[in-house]
Design an enzyme around this catalytic site. Sequence first.
Site, mmCIF file in Angstrom:
data_model
loop_
_atom_site.group_PDB
_atom_site.id
_atom_site.type_symbol
_atom_site.label_atom_id
_atom_site.label_comp_id
_atom_site.label_asym_id
_atom_site.label_seq_id
_atom_site.Cartn_x
_atom_site.Cartn_y
_atom_site.Cartn_z
ATOM 1 N N HIS A 239 32.554 60.532 19.356
ATOM 2 C CA HIS A 239 32.665 59.650 18.188
ATOM 3 C C HIS A 239 31.267 59.240 17.738
ATOM 4 O O HIS A 239 30.555 60.012 17.121
ATOM 5 C CB HIS A 239 33.559 58.465 18.537
ATOM 6 N N HIS A 281 34.875 67.764 12.662
ATOM 7 C CA HIS A 281 35.418 66.440 12.365
ATOM 8 C C HIS A 281 36.933 66.514 12.348
ATOM 9 O O HIS A 281 37.497 67.510 11.922
ATOM 10 C CB HIS A 281 34.920 65.957 10.994
ATOM 11 N N ASP A 334 26.530 62.772 12.015
ATOM 12 C CA ASP A 334 25.586 62.683 13.141
ATOM 13 C C ASP A 334 24.547 63.790 13.149
ATOM 14 O O ASP A 334 23.554 63.703 13.869
ATOM 15 C CB ASP A 334 26.367 62.722 14.462
HETATM 16 C C1 SDX Z 1 31.664 61.274 13.352
HETATM 17 O O1 SDX Z 1 36.599 59.829 13.064
HETATM 18 C C2 SDX Z 1 35.566 59.617 12.366
HETATM 19 O O2 SDX Z 1 35.665 59.333 11.187
HETATM 20 C C3 SDX Z 1 34.222 59.780 13.069
HETATM 21 C C4 SDX Z 1 33.016 59.542 12.224
HETATM 22 C C5 SDX Z 1 32.929 58.117 11.730
HETATM 23 O O3 SDX Z 1 32.161 57.889 10.769
HETATM 24 O O4 SDX Z 1 33.527 57.220 12.405
HETATM 25 O O5 SDX Z 1 33.017 60.418 11.100
HETATM 26 C C6 SDX Z 1 31.737 59.824 13.028
HETATM 27 O O6 SDX Z 1 31.441 62.122 12.535
HETATM 28 C C7 SDX Z 1 31.976 61.596 14.743
HETATM 29 C C8 SDX Z 1 31.978 63.065 15.097
HETATM 30 C C9 SDX Z 1 30.824 63.167 16.054
HETATM 31 N N1 SDX Z 1 31.188 64.024 17.168
HETATM 32 C C10 SDX Z 1 30.587 65.205 17.354
HETATM 33 O O7 SDX Z 1 29.782 65.663 16.544
HETATM 34 C C11 SDX Z 1 30.964 65.916 18.643
HETATM 35 C C12 SDX Z 1 31.201 67.399 18.366
HETATM 36 N N2 SDX Z 1 32.404 67.520 17.517
HETATM 37 C C13 SDX Z 1 33.631 67.680 18.185
HETATM 38 O O8 SDX Z 1 33.792 67.548 19.531
HETATM 39 C C14 SDX Z 1 34.862 67.707 17.310
HETATM 40 O O9 SDX Z 1 34.584 68.384 16.149
HETATM 41 C C15 SDX Z 1 35.487 66.358 17.005
HETATM 42 C C16 SDX Z 1 35.740 65.589 18.235
HETATM 43 C C17 SDX Z 1 34.583 65.592 16.105
HETATM 44 C C18 SDX Z 1 36.807 66.600 16.290
HETATM 45 O O10 SDX Z 1 37.500 67.425 17.092
HETATM 46 P P1 SDX Z 1 39.076 67.661 16.979
HETATM 47 O O11 SDX Z 1 39.586 67.302 15.615
HETATM 48 O O12 SDX Z 1 39.754 67.004 18.145
HETATM 49 O O13 SDX Z 1 39.100 69.224 17.049
HETATM 50 P P2 SDX Z 1 39.381 70.028 18.360
HETATM 51 O O14 SDX Z 1 38.597 69.467 19.517
HETATM 52 O O15 SDX Z 1 40.846 70.157 18.478
HETATM 53 O O16 SDX Z 1 38.707 71.451 17.986
HETATM 54 C C19 SDX Z 1 39.431 72.380 17.177
HETATM 55 C C20 SDX Z 1 38.741 73.711 17.396
HETATM 56 C C21 SDX Z 1 38.524 74.025 18.882
HETATM 57 O O17 SDX Z 1 38.470 75.441 19.022
HETATM 58 P P3 SDX Z 1 39.790 76.209 19.580
HETATM 59 O O18 SDX Z 1 40.085 75.611 20.966
HETATM 60 O O19 SDX Z 1 40.893 75.927 18.563
HETATM 61 O O20 SDX Z 1 39.354 77.634 19.638
HETATM 62 O O21 SDX Z 1 37.424 73.653 16.826
HETATM 63 C C22 SDX Z 1 36.455 73.815 17.865
HETATM 64 C C23 SDX Z 1 37.151 73.502 19.167
HETATM 65 O O22 SDX Z 1 36.508 74.185 20.242
HETATM 66 N N3 SDX Z 1 35.385 72.836 17.596
HETATM 67 C C24 SDX Z 1 34.100 73.061 17.805
HETATM 68 C C25 SDX Z 1 33.448 71.887 17.414
HETATM 69 N N4 SDX Z 1 34.338 70.993 16.994
HETATM 70 C C26 SDX Z 1 35.547 71.582 17.110
HETATM 71 N N5 SDX Z 1 33.444 74.147 18.298
HETATM 72 C C27 SDX Z 1 32.100 74.017 18.383
HETATM 73 N N6 SDX Z 1 31.396 72.930 18.017
HETATM 74 C C28 SDX Z 1 32.033 71.853 17.542
HETATM 75 N N7 SDX Z 1 31.326 70.772 17.187
#
Ligand code: SDX
Length: 399
Positions: A239, A281, A334
Amino acid sequence: MSQQPEIIRGMQGVVFTISNVSAINGQEGKLVYRGIPIEELAEHSTFEEVSFLLMEGRLPRKEELEAFNRMLKAHRALPGEVVDVLKKLPSNTHPMDALRTGVSALAGFDPDLGDPIEGMALMGKDEEARKAYWEKGKRMGIRMIAAFPTLVGAWEQIRNGKQPVEPRDDLSHAGHFLHSMLGTVPSDTATRVMDVALILHAAHGMNASTFTGIVIASTASDMYSAITGAIGALKGPLHGGANQQVLRQLREIQEMGGVSKIQEWLDNLLSQKGRVMGFGHRVYKAYDPRARILKRWAGELAKEQEKELYEIAVKLEEINIQKLGQKGIFPNVDFYSGLVYGALGIPVDQFTPIFAVARVSGWVADILEYWKDNRLIRPRAYYGDQVWDRPYTPVEERG
Ligand code: SDX
């Protein structure tokens, strides 16, 4: 045997309330605060004005904004006892933990914090009592908005063996934050950049930390308890804690040899199901509009060491979008924020507290909105075992 209902992991896409504080269009990459596009607010507004907008639902008139600014300045200073609590923490305490501790200590000095039972006014028929509790929560929220920059800055000074900086009334909220953090009066450019960063991070629909704060507030608990919980949620690298991890990954690539090593680094990361921090996201399946604005500032500000990191970030973004864009994975807020903060001389482990200094306004606004029609949040879990009569085995008979 009851039929297992559909399980929605992570409550993805679950809608549990109506909110008008902020809204995201994930497909088109749009974000509005009370209907105003984030690009407009980043260009023309200030964090103080945005905080008023989020709480009140409209932009303030001139005299209202002046009064709000005076109120924030009047509550910047910390009680000495709160500074003493921070001084008792181990110097390696993470700044998010110091902030969480400081907010909890601050609660004890808030004249509006009373007996927990007072929260029941939210549920009663007595409109006056309900409004009085709501107004108390708002005053507590404004006091926290005012104090967050001082708390974060105080910890930066204390952990470096120094005294917290005396707040100055002639500085804006963003200027006061940089002054508290770095101990020097910031330049107009640095102040403007920080003001824009705070605007961009102030609210974001029903994100995990906002939801956490609302869950706590829905029990008729107090605003300090709700905000303390929200801080804990924001610390998580999935997050708010991602910005600190983005810099770590960019530096990893830099140490490997820079831009030419990005593909190798990325292939290695993805082969281990790793995540590119600052990408992806839950809601945006397009470029995060906030990332666009921060990318511009990062490019303008990055100098010396950050310049190479900025070039790595831009190239990593390009390669990543080619690889992950079709999965709807794009830069989020981020991805570039850390480069902006680094250029302002802010230590990496202070990046997420900056997020908190901004988001506290959104947390307060969303909680106040939810309290207008409060309902205890209590979902269900499906009982997977479905065993209702397992025998109790005395300890001497257990295998
Ligand atoms: C913010 O909620 C908000 O509004 C948050 C925020 C705010 O202002 O409050 O916007 C702040 O932007 C927070 C996000 C910061 N976090 C990160 O940058 C961490 C890296 N990102 C992720 O871990 C991920 O993208 C999330 C947690 C942000 C969202 O993930 P989801 O919706 O739970 O998606 P998921 O984990 O189910 O992934 C879906 C697929 C997966 O692949 P498969 O298993 O389907 O093959 O997408 C892939 C994931 O592996 N994936 C990524 C990825 N994010 C998702 N692969 C590589 N790098 C990534 N960053």
